[in-house]
Design a protein around this motif. Structure first.
Motif, PDB file in Angstrom:
ATOM      1  N   ILE A 126       0.877  -1.173   0.000  1.00  0.00           N
ATOM      2  CA  ILE A 126       0.000   0.000   0.000  1.00  0.00           C
ATOM      3  C   ILE A 126       0.915   1.224   0.000  1.00  0.00           C
ATOM      4  O   ILE A 126       1.724   1.393   0.917  1.00  0.00           O
ATOM      5  N   ILE A 127       0.796   2.048  -1.024  1.00  0.00           N
ATOM      6  CA  ILE A 127       1.672   3.212  -1.147  1.00  0.00           C
ATOM      7  C   ILE A 127       0.829   4.459  -0.936  1.00  0.00           C
ATOM      8  O   ILE A 127      -0.087   4.743  -1.701  1.00  0.00           O
ATOM      9  N   MET A 128       1.158   5.193   0.124  1.00  0.00           N
ATOM     10  CA  MET A 128       0.312   6.300   0.563  1.00  0.00           C
ATOM     11  C   MET A 128       1.106   7.610   0.634  1.00  0.00           C
ATOM     12  O   MET A 128       1.830   7.862   1.595  1.00  0.00           O
ATOM     13  N   PRO A 129       0.955   8.468  -0.381  1.00  0.00           N
ATOM     14  CA  PRO A 129       1.559   9.799  -0.275  1.00  0.00           C
ATOM     15  C   PRO A 129       0.734  10.639   0.694  1.00  0.00           C
ATOM     16  O   PRO A 129      -0.493  10.480   0.771  1.00  0.00           O
ATOM     17  N   TRP A 162       0.411  -7.433   4.219  1.00  0.00           N
ATOM     18  CA  TRP A 162       0.595  -6.160   3.531  1.00  0.00           C
ATOM     19  C   TRP A 162       1.696  -5.346   4.190  1.00  0.00           C
ATOM     20  O   TRP A 162       2.094  -5.598   5.327  1.00  0.00           O
ATOM     21  N   GLU A 163       2.176  -4.377   3.442  1.00  0.00           N
ATOM     22  CA  GLU A 163       3.030  -3.323   3.990  1.00  0.00           C
ATOM     23  C   GLU A 163       2.394  -2.002   3.570  1.00  0.00           C
ATOM     24  O   GLU A 163       1.827  -1.900   2.485  1.00  0.00           O
ATOM     25  N   CYS A 164       2.434  -1.019   4.448  1.00  0.00           N
ATOM     26  CA  CYS A 164       1.870   0.290   4.134  1.00  0.00           C
ATOM     27  C   CYS A 164       3.001   1.314   4.183  1.00  0.00           C
ATOM     28  O   CYS A 164       3.509   1.650   5.252  1.00  0.00           O
ATOM     29  N   ILE A 165       3.387   1.792   3.001  1.00  0.00           N
ATOM     30  CA  ILE A 165       4.502   2.741   2.888  1.00  0.00           C
ATOM     31  C   ILE A 165       3.934   4.159   2.826  1.00  0.00           C
ATOM     32  O   ILE A 165       3.316   4.552   1.835  1.00  0.00           O
ATOM     33  N   ILE A 166       4.121   4.901   3.901  1.00  0.00           N
ATOM     34  CA  ILE A 166       3.630   6.276   3.982  1.00  0.00           C
ATOM     35  C   ILE A 166       4.771   7.203   3.557  1.00  0.00           C
ATOM     36  O   ILE A 166       5.810   7.269   4.221  1.00  0.00           O
ATOM     37  N   VAL A 167       4.584   7.890   2.436  1.00  0.00           N
ATOM     38  CA  VAL A 167       5.625   8.774   1.912  1.00  0.00           C
ATOM     39  C   VAL A 167       5.212  10.215   2.180  1.00  0.00           C
ATOM     40  O   VAL A 167       4.297  10.741   1.544  1.00  0.00           O
ATOM     41  N   ASP A 168       5.881  10.850   3.134  1.00  0.00           N
ATOM     42  CA  ASP A 168       5.542  12.216   3.512  1.00  0.00           C
ATOM     43  C   ASP A 168       6.165  13.215   2.538  1.00  0.00           C
ATOM     44  O   ASP A 168       7.336  13.117   2.182  1.00  0.00           O
ATOM     45  N   ASP A 169       5.343  14.184   2.102  1.00  0.00           N
ATOM     46  CA  ASP A 169       5.780  15.162   1.110  1.00  0.00           C
ATOM     47  C   ASP A 169       6.050  16.513   1.767  1.00  0.00           C
ATOM     48  O   ASP A 169       5.445  17.525   1.426  1.00  0.00           O
ATOM     49  N   GLU A 170       6.950  16.493   2.773  1.00  0.00           N
ATOM     50  CA  GLU A 170       7.362  17.707   3.480  1.00  0.00           C
ATOM     51  C   GLU A 170       6.204  18.363   4.220  1.00  0.00           C
ATOM     52  O   GLU A 170       5.995  19.586   4.148  1.00  0.00           O
ATOM     53  N   SER A 171       5.443  17.560   4.943  1.00  0.00           N
ATOM     54  CA  SER A 171       4.336  18.104   5.734  1.00  0.00           C
ATOM     55  C   SER A 171       4.839  19.110   6.761  1.00  0.00           C
ATOM     56  O   SER A 171       5.941  18.970   7.314  1.00  0.00           O
ATOM     57  N   GLY A 205       5.269  16.629  -4.606  1.00  0.00           N
ATOM     58  CA  GLY A 205       3.969  16.233  -5.122  1.00  0.00           C
ATOM     59  C   GLY A 205       3.669  14.769  -4.898  1.00  0.00           C
ATOM     60  O   GLY A 205       4.565  13.943  -4.680  1.00  0.00           O
ATOM     61  N   ALA A 206       2.370  14.444  -4.977  1.00  0.00           N
ATOM     62  CA  ALA A 206       1.901  13.083  -4.710  1.00  0.00           C
ATOM     63  C   ALA A 206       2.435  12.080  -5.716  1.00  0.00           C
ATOM     64  O   ALA A 206       2.729  10.927  -5.364  1.00  0.00           O
ATOM     65  N   ASN A 207       2.581  12.483  -6.980  1.00  0.00           N
ATOM     66  CA  ASN A 207       3.016  11.529  -8.003  1.00  0.00           C
ATOM     67  C   ASN A 207       4.443  11.055  -7.780  1.00  0.00           C
ATOM     68  O   ASN A 207       4.747   9.868  -7.922  1.00  0.00           O
ATOM     69  N   ALA A 208       5.331  11.984  -7.444  1.00  0.00           N
ATOM     70  CA  ALA A 208       6.709  11.601  -7.151  1.00  0.00           C
ATOM     71  C   ALA A 208       6.756  10.715  -5.904  1.00  0.00           C
ATOM     72  O   ALA A 208       7.549   9.770  -5.822  1.00  0.00           O
ATOM     73  N   SER A 209       5.885  10.998  -4.933  1.00  0.00           N
ATOM     74  CA  SER A 209       5.813  10.172  -3.719  1.00  0.00           C
ATOM     75  C   SER A 209       5.341   8.761  -4.058  1.00  0.00           C
ATOM     76  O   SER A 209       5.862   7.771  -3.530  1.00  0.00           O
ATOM     77  N   ASP A 212      -4.857   7.084  -1.047  1.00  0.00           N
ATOM     78  CA  ASP A 212      -4.715   8.453  -0.552  1.00  0.00           C
ATOM     79  C   ASP A 212      -4.923   8.498   0.958  1.00  0.00           C
ATOM     80  O   ASP A 212      -5.684   7.706   1.522  1.00  0.00           O
ATOM     81  N   SER A 213      -4.288   9.468   1.586  1.00  0.00           N
ATOM     82  CA  SER A 213      -4.252   9.511   3.053  1.00  0.00           C
ATOM     83  C   SER A 213      -5.475  10.154   3.684  1.00  0.00           C
ATOM     84  O   SER A 213      -5.468  10.465   4.882  1.00  0.00           O
ATOM     85  N   ASP A 214      -6.545  10.343   2.902  1.00  0.00           N
ATOM     86  CA  ASP A 214      -7.782  10.881   3.469  1.00  0.00           C
ATOM     87  C   ASP A 214      -8.999  10.023   3.120  1.00  0.00           C
ATOM     88  O   ASP A 214     -10.132  10.408   3.394  1.00  0.00           O
ATOM     89  N   ASP A 215      -8.782   8.850   2.503  1.00  0.00           N
ATOM     90  CA  ASP A 215      -9.881   7.976   2.095  1.00  0.00           C
ATOM     91  C   ASP A 215     -10.015   6.771   3.036  1.00  0.00           C
ATOM     92  O   ASP A 215      -9.174   6.550   3.910  1.00  0.00           O
ATOM     93  N   ILE A 216     -11.051   5.988   2.811  1.00  0.00           N
ATOM     94  CA  ILE A 216     -11.345   4.808   3.639  1.00  0.00           C
ATOM     95  C   ILE A 216     -11.589   3.624   2.710  1.00  0.00           C
ATOM     96  O   ILE A 216     -12.205   3.775   1.651  1.00  0.00           O
ATOM     97  N   ILE A 217     -11.104   2.431   3.094  1.00  0.00           N
ATOM     98  CA  ILE A 217     -11.425   1.224   2.334  1.00  0.00           C
ATOM     99  C   ILE A 217     -12.156   0.216   3.220  1.00  0.00           C
ATOM    100  O   ILE A 217     -11.939   0.141   4.419  1.00  0.00           O
ATOM    101  N   HIS A 218     -13.029  -0.535   2.572  1.00  0.00           N
ATOM    102  CA  HIS A 218     -13.812  -1.559   3.256  1.00  0.00           C
ATOM    103  C   HIS A 218     -12.887  -2.669   3.757  1.00  0.00           C
ATOM    104  O   HIS A 218     -11.891  -3.003   3.107  1.00  0.00           O
ATOM    105  N   PRO A 219     -13.194  -3.277   4.910  1.00  0.00           N
ATOM    106  CA  PRO A 219     -12.322  -4.332   5.469  1.00  0.00           C
ATOM    107  C   PRO A 219     -12.089  -5.529   4.545  1.00  0.00           C
ATOM    108  O   PRO A 219     -11.066  -6.206   4.656  1.00  0.00           O
ATOM    109  N   LEU A 220     -13.011  -5.812   3.616  1.00  0.00           N
ATOM    110  CA  LEU A 220     -12.878  -6.978   2.744  1.00  0.00           C
ATOM    111  C   LEU A 220     -12.162  -6.689   1.426  1.00  0.00           C
ATOM    112  O   LEU A 220     -12.050  -7.569   0.574  1.00  0.00           O
TER     113      LEU A 220
END
Length: 311
Positions: free
Chosen positions: A8-11, A34-43, A72-76, A93-101
């Motif tokens: 999971i790649i999350m800018p 899974w692995e969740c890679i959070i790429v911070d864009d200079e927050s 930018g998100a694309n480079a992230s 995206d870091s503001d959305d939600i996904i269903h558990p299934l």
């Protein structure tokens, strides 16, 4: 047999007030590999403090881009792809939600079909997320195939493919990445490019993605005629047309779609640029110029006829 893993790649950029719900929806997946890679864009907010408790689970990885990457998100997303170790890729995206299934259902499709990606449905929500939306989740096995023959429907948004509504087989991407110079419509350009190289997948009739709508989004800015976003949409259109022309996939109706689209981008000189990259013969170019010049009159007559019919 080793269980497949999803990357999971999350800018993220200044989403401290929203990212916790998003990460919780990852944590609640019934599929656990899974692995969740959070790429911070200079927050500049307290994002790192908010996600720190999640990092106790080693499947979460927090990182920033090295020097040499654009902001930018694309480079992230591209950097996250480079360091990912999974068999499958999911841009989230870091503001959305996904269903558990979500992951469990989609991964099962890869084992029963010879596909490169699995697309699912999305819905939108405003303000706070209501868990009751999960109760409305409709499960069935309806699905349809997507390949180059569906590319026109993807382009004209009859078959929308959103960044966060697809899981991809990583090896199928063949190194293709997001265009990190596009500040809007990047998914439109990228996914059209992937389908054009021959990738095939399925779309399942299940709502798995719950996309948050708020004034801080690119779509909101585009709808408010932000010059940066509108110019990016034009650039994305030019890239799509050029790619399809090079691959001999530019049929009449796709040409017509982009010529009609360019009418709304007059001040950006989109029509002349579109015509230049279509690789047209002299006479074909003249025909499209004529079509474009009479298009406003045709649209006016069409609207007038609709009004008459209503009366």
């Amino acid at each position: 047999m080793k269980s497949p893993k999803i990357s999971i790649i999350m800018p993220t950029y200044n989403r401290a007030h929203l990212i916790s719900e998003t990460l919780e929806s990852v944590l609640n997946q019934t599929f656990k590999s899974w692995e969740c890679i959070i790429v911070d864009d200079e927050s500049t907010d307290n994002t790192i403090e908010v996600i720190k408790p999640f990092l106790e689970d080693k499947r979460f990885v927090f990182t920033t881009k090295p020097e040499g990457y654009l902001k930018g998100a694309n480079a992230s997303r591209n950097y996250g792809l480079e360091i990912s170790t999974g068999d499958y890729v999911y841009w989230f995206d870091s503001d959305d939600i996904i269903h558990p299934l979500t992951f469990e259902t989609c991964i099962s499709k890869f084992f029963t079909r010879s596909i490169d990606f699995c697309k699912f449905e999305r819905t939108v929500f405003y303000d706070d997320f209501d868990l009751k939306l999960f109760d409305e989740f409709y499960i069935n096995d309806e699905s349809f195939f997507i390949d180059q023959y569906k590319i026109e429907k993807i382009i004209n948004n009859e078959l929308p493919i959103n960044t966060c509504s697809v899981i991809w087989k990583k090896e199928s991407l063949k190194g293709e990445k997001f265009n990190d110079r596009l500040l809007y419509a990047e998914e439109w350009e990228y996914f059209t490019r992937l389908i054009s190289i021959g990738l095939k997948g399925i779309s399942i009739n299940k709502i798995f993605l719950y996309a948050r709508k708020h004034p801080d989004s690119q779509t909101y800015e585009f709808n408010c005629n932000s010059r940066i976003r509108v110019e990016a949409k034009k650039e994305a259109a030019l890239l799509i047309v050029q790619n399809l022309a090079n691959k001999k996939l530019l049929n009449y109706s796709i040409k017509r779609y982009f010529v009609c689209l360019s009418l709304g981008f007059k001040e950006y000189n989109m029509f002349n640029q579109i015509i230049d990259v279509m690789q047209l013969s002299f006479f074909e170019k003249k025909r499209w110029i004529f079509f474009y010049n009479v298009l406003p009159l045709r649209l006016l007559i069409y609207r007038f006829k609709k009004q008459i019919i209503k009366i």
